[in-house]
Write a protein that holds these residues in place. Structure first.
Motif, PDB file in Angstrom:
ATOM      1  N   GLY A 267      41.354  28.802  30.042  1.00  0.00           N
ATOM      2  CA  GLY A 267      42.561  28.708  29.236  1.00  0.00           C
ATOM      3  C   GLY A 267      43.725  29.491  29.799  1.00  0.00           C
ATOM      4  N   LEU A 268      43.697  29.759  31.106  1.00  0.00           N
ATOM      5  CA  LEU A 268      44.763  30.522  31.766  1.00  0.00           C
ATOM      6  C   LEU A 268      45.618  29.585  32.615  1.00  0.00           C
ATOM      7  N   PRO A 269      46.934  29.786  32.639  1.00  0.00           N
ATOM      8  CA  PRO A 269      47.790  28.945  33.495  1.00  0.00           C
ATOM      9  C   PRO A 269      47.489  29.224  34.959  1.00  0.00           C
ATOM     10  N   PRO A 270      47.375  28.180  35.789  1.00  0.00           N
ATOM     11  CA  PRO A 270      47.005  28.388  37.195  1.00  0.00           C
ATOM     12  C   PRO A 270      48.067  29.111  38.009  1.00  0.00           C
ATOM     13  N   ASP A 271      49.332  28.862  37.712  1.00  0.00           N
ATOM     14  CA  ASP A 271      50.433  29.489  38.456  1.00  0.00           C
ATOM     15  C   ASP A 271      51.491  29.998  37.478  1.00  0.00           C
TER      16      ASP A 271
ATOM     17  N   SER B 118      46.697  43.380  34.228  1.00  0.00           N
ATOM     18  CA  SER B 118      45.325  43.034  33.854  1.00  0.00           C
ATOM     19  C   SER B 118      44.812  42.024  34.867  1.00  0.00           C
ATOM     20  N   ILE B 119      43.866  42.438  35.694  1.00  0.00           N
ATOM     21  CA  ILE B 119      43.300  41.612  36.753  1.00  0.00           C
ATOM     22  C   ILE B 119      41.971  41.044  36.286  1.00  0.00           C
ATOM     23  N   PHE B 120      41.689  39.803  36.665  1.00  0.00           N
ATOM     24  CA  PHE B 120      40.448  39.153  36.260  1.00  0.00           C
ATOM     25  C   PHE B 120      39.712  38.613  37.481  1.00  0.00           C
ATOM     26  N   LEU B 121      38.396  38.748  37.466  1.00  0.00           N
ATOM     27  CA  LEU B 121      37.549  38.045  38.422  1.00  0.00           C
ATOM     28  C   LEU B 121      36.939  36.874  37.666  1.00  0.00           C
ATOM     29  N   LEU B 122      37.251  35.654  38.108  1.00  0.00           N
ATOM     30  CA  LEU B 122      36.797  34.441  37.437  1.00  0.00           C
ATOM     31  C   LEU B 122      35.748  33.719  38.270  1.00  0.00           C
TER      32      LEU B 122
ATOM     33  N   LEU C 115      40.002  35.821  42.204  1.00  0.00           N
ATOM     34  CA  LEU C 115      40.763  36.819  41.458  1.00  0.00           C
ATOM     35  C   LEU C 115      41.979  36.159  40.813  1.00  0.00           C
ATOM     36  N   TYR C 116      42.379  36.730  39.696  1.00  0.00           N
ATOM     37  CA  TYR C 116      43.517  36.185  38.950  1.00  0.00           C
ATOM     38  C   TYR C 116      44.401  37.348  38.511  1.00  0.00           C
TER      39      TYR C 116
ATOM     40  N   LYS D 183      48.782  52.035  35.364  1.00  0.00           N
ATOM     41  CA  LYS D 183      47.444  51.809  34.831  1.00  0.00           C
ATOM     42  C   LYS D 183      47.234  50.330  34.504  1.00  0.00           C
ATOM     43  N   GLY D 184      45.978  49.938  34.440  1.00  0.00           N
ATOM     44  CA  GLY D 184      45.679  48.550  34.113  1.00  0.00           C
ATOM     45  C   GLY D 184      44.209  48.315  33.861  1.00  0.00           C
ATOM     46  N   PHE D 185      43.852  47.036  33.719  1.00  0.00           N
ATOM     47  CA  PHE D 185      42.485  46.603  33.497  1.00  0.00           C
ATOM     48  C   PHE D 185      42.006  45.762  34.682  1.00  0.00           C
ATOM     49  N   PHE D 186      40.713  45.849  34.969  1.00  0.00           N
ATOM     50  CA  PHE D 186      40.035  44.870  35.807  1.00  0.00           C
ATOM     51  C   PHE D 186      38.871  44.331  34.996  1.00  0.00           C
ATOM     52  N   THR D 187      38.927  43.047  34.650  1.00  0.00           N
ATOM     53  CA  THR D 187      37.873  42.418  33.863  1.00  0.00           C
ATOM     54  C   THR D 187      37.019  41.561  34.785  1.00  0.00           C
ATOM     55  N   ASP D 188      35.771  41.985  34.986  1.00  0.00           N
ATOM     56  CA  ASP D 188      34.822  41.277  35.835  1.00  0.00           C
ATOM     57  C   ASP D 188      34.004  40.340  34.947  1.00  0.00           C
TER      58      ASP D 188
END
Length: 341
Positions: free
Chosen positions: A302-306, A290-294, A276-277, A24-29
């Motif tokens: 404020g997220l590390p790129p790699d 936890s997946i993000f669409l940026l 996507l991140y 299970k997880g999250f997708f934050t759009d």
């Protein structure tokens, strides 16, 4: 055998769970986040998390600032002087004053030099760009108009495939659930804090406060993805409360496909910066739960790129330490035998 890097589609099974359900997880759009902070409130209410202050930071319309032991969901407010892709905002010819962030930052700079008038401590009327009943910029005219957009994003623990916080925990307080998430057991955590610097996202932290009024002071705390609600077949509180479905919950593989489809839709709509991140299982953490669409670079949010799991080189480090120990032991034996002669 435990993995420390690379894809791991059987993350729950490898943690000892037999017949584990789909991860299970999250997708934050973030493209549909309106910054209402309903997720923050729902998270605090369901999990009994204490407040972390009700004062605006002065740099944005925010009062939490970042994830922490008492902020398991954090909605970032990022103001940028640009339009969203090729979309028409419908504001042509409408006056708009300087951005609120610029005004507030200018006020803070003035305060540092001793001039407190910009902070409203005298009777001089100062426009800080705060909401009012007056049309923004009406007093200065359309020529001072500033194009800008809001980037809003509800951040949360990434529930990494390879979680360094779990790897370094000496008490077993952190464990992998049958849903593939990472959870802290309050009754086992001894507050050592090893997990805090291990997290590449700065998510987990020890709670501070008055022990007489605040629970779990000194104990590491972070999002559990509402483990108790999942066990009862319910959505996490934040996803349940989100009015725009910016936060989506479900099977991780399905969410990855949904995130990819949403990104493609935005690209076709003239938003080429959508990305996507955390969805890539081959990245430095084996993919996130936890997946993000940026709508901009990860650093803007404020997220590390790699991101890379900080325990990736742990096996090699142990081998090096073992070889060093053997060398020291051999040297000590040789020295002892030579002295006896």
């Amino acid at each position: 055998m435990s993995q420390f890097s690379g894809p791991d589609p059987r993350v729950a099974a490898n943690a000892g769970w037999e017949d584990a359900p789909p991860r299970k997880g999250f997708f934050t759009d973030t493209s549909v986040c309106i910054g209402c902070k309903a997720c923050e409130v729902a998270c605090k209410e369901w999990n009994g998390i204490p407040d972390d202050g009700f004062n605006l930071l002065g740099s944005s319309y925010d009062n939490t600032g970042a994830l922490g032991a008492s902020t398991w969901r954090h909605v970032a407010f990022i103001e940028q002087p640009k339009q969203l892709g090729h979309q028409e905002l419908g504001l042509s010819g409408v006056p708009a004053g300087p951005s609120a962030s610029d005004e507030l930052n200018r006020a803070g700079d003035e305060a540092l030099t001793g001039d407190r008038s910009m902070l409203g401590t005298d009777t001089t009327k100062v426009n800080l760009g705060m909401p009012s009943t007056t049309l923004p910029g009406a007093e200065t005219g359309a020529e001072s108009r500033t194009e800008f957009r809001w980037l809003m994003s509800s951040d949360v623990c990434k529930h990494c495939t390879h979680a360094a916080c779990l790897d370094v925990c000496p008490t077993g307080s952190l464990f992998r659930t049958e849903f593939g998430t990472v959870v802290v057991q309050d009754e086992i955590c001894n507050g050592c804090g090893y997990c805090v610097p291990a997290c590449p996202f700065g998510v987990i932290d020890r709670r501070i406060g008055d022990r007489s009024t605040t629970k779990n002071v000194g104990i590491a705390q972070k999002c559990t993805l509402c483990y108790d609600r999942l066990g009862a077949g319910h959505k996490p509180a934040c996803a349940q409360a989100c009015p725009t479905e910016s936060i989506q919950f479900g099977d991780l593989e399905e969410l990855r496909a949904r995130a990819k489809a949403r990104m493609d839709t935005l690209h076709e709509a003239g938003v080429p910066e959508a990305r996507l991140y955390g969805e890539d299982p081959t990245d430095g953490i084996g993919g996130a739960g936890s997946i993000f669409l940026l709508l901009d670079e990860p650093e803007v949010y404020g997220l590390p790129p790699d991101p890379v799991v900080t325990t990736k080189d742990l096996p090699a480090m142990w081998r090096t330490a073992a070889l060093a120990a053997v060398g020291l032991f051999a040297g000590a034996v040789t020295s002892f035998l030579g002295r006896r002669r």
